[in-house]
Design a protein around this motif. Structure first.
Motif, PDB file in Angstrom:
ATOM      1  N   ASP A  60      19.125  -0.639  41.187  1.00 40.28           N
ATOM      2  CA  ASP A  60      17.868  -1.371  41.249  1.00 40.28           C
ATOM      3  C   ASP A  60      16.707  -0.443  41.584  1.00 40.28           C
ATOM      4  OD1 ASP A  60      19.227  -3.690  40.681  1.00 40.28           O
ATOM      5  OD2 ASP A  60      19.273  -4.397  42.760  1.00 40.28           O
ATOM      6  N   LEU A  61      16.930   0.481  42.502  1.00 44.28           N
ATOM      7  CA  LEU A  61      15.890   1.433  42.887  1.00 44.28           C
ATOM      8  C   LEU A  61      15.545   2.345  41.715  1.00 44.28           C
ATOM      9  CD1 LEU A  61      14.069   2.714  45.043  1.00 44.28           C
ATOM     10  CD2 LEU A  61      16.011   4.161  45.673  1.00 44.28           C
ATOM     11  N   ASP A  63      15.965   1.730  38.542  1.00 47.24           N
ATOM     12  CA  ASP A  63      15.270   0.927  37.538  1.00 47.24           C
ATOM     13  C   ASP A  63      13.807   0.749  37.914  1.00 47.24           C
ATOM     14  OD1 ASP A  63      17.528   0.689  36.009  1.00 47.24           O
ATOM     15  OD2 ASP A  63      17.988  -1.368  36.653  1.00 47.24           O
ATOM     16  N   TRP A  64      13.558   0.555  39.181  1.00 48.33           N
ATOM     17  CA  TRP A  64      12.181   0.375  39.652  1.00 48.33           C
ATOM     18  C   TRP A  64      11.386   1.668  39.453  1.00 48.33           C
ATOM     19  CZ3 TRP A  64       9.340   2.474  43.787  1.00 48.33           C
ATOM     20  CH2 TRP A  64       8.115   1.839  44.030  1.00 48.33           C
ATOM     21  N   ILE A  65      11.996   2.800  39.742  1.00 40.25           N
ATOM     22  CA  ILE A  65      11.306   4.091  39.628  1.00 40.25           C
ATOM     23  C   ILE A  65      11.116   4.490  38.159  1.00 40.25           C
ATOM     24  CG2 ILE A  65      11.492   6.576  40.070  1.00 40.25           C
ATOM     25  CD1 ILE A  65      12.954   5.843  42.677  1.00 40.25           C
ATOM     26  N   ALA A  68      13.577  -0.113  33.588  1.00 46.80           N
ATOM     27  CA  ALA A  68      14.878  -0.698  33.259  1.00 46.80           C
ATOM     28  C   ALA A  68      15.399  -0.227  31.910  1.00 46.80           C
ATOM     29  CB  ALA A  68      14.790  -2.220  33.298  1.00 46.80           C
TER      30      ALA A  68
END
Length: 73
Positions: A60-61, A63-65, A68
């Motif tokens: 998730d981290l 993907d955020w950075i 996706a």
């Protein structure tokens, strides 16, 4: 404030009952599953307030950075 770095074995003894095996802790540190882990000589040290980060939380981290839609290796 920066947390004090402690040996990963002491960190595990305070957080897990029974403590995790040393080989597991070293693998977690090397894979980045314990944020802030630093290898000092032959020993891994972690911030005293560090929390284990599962693979899903790391995904998730990332993907955020990076977004996706990034390609995974």
């Amino acid at each position: 404030m920066i947390a004090k770095l402690i040996p990963v074995t002491h960190w595990s003894a305070a957080r897990h009952d029974p403590p995790k095996p040393a080989v597991t802790l070293r693998r977690w540190c090397g894979e980045g599953k314990i944020p802030g882990a630093v290898k000092v000589g032959r020993e891994w040290r972690v911030p005293s307030d560090a929390e284990y980060r599962s693979a899903e939380e790391r995904k998730d981290l990332m993907d955020w950075i990076y977004g996706a839609g990034r390609k995974t290796a």
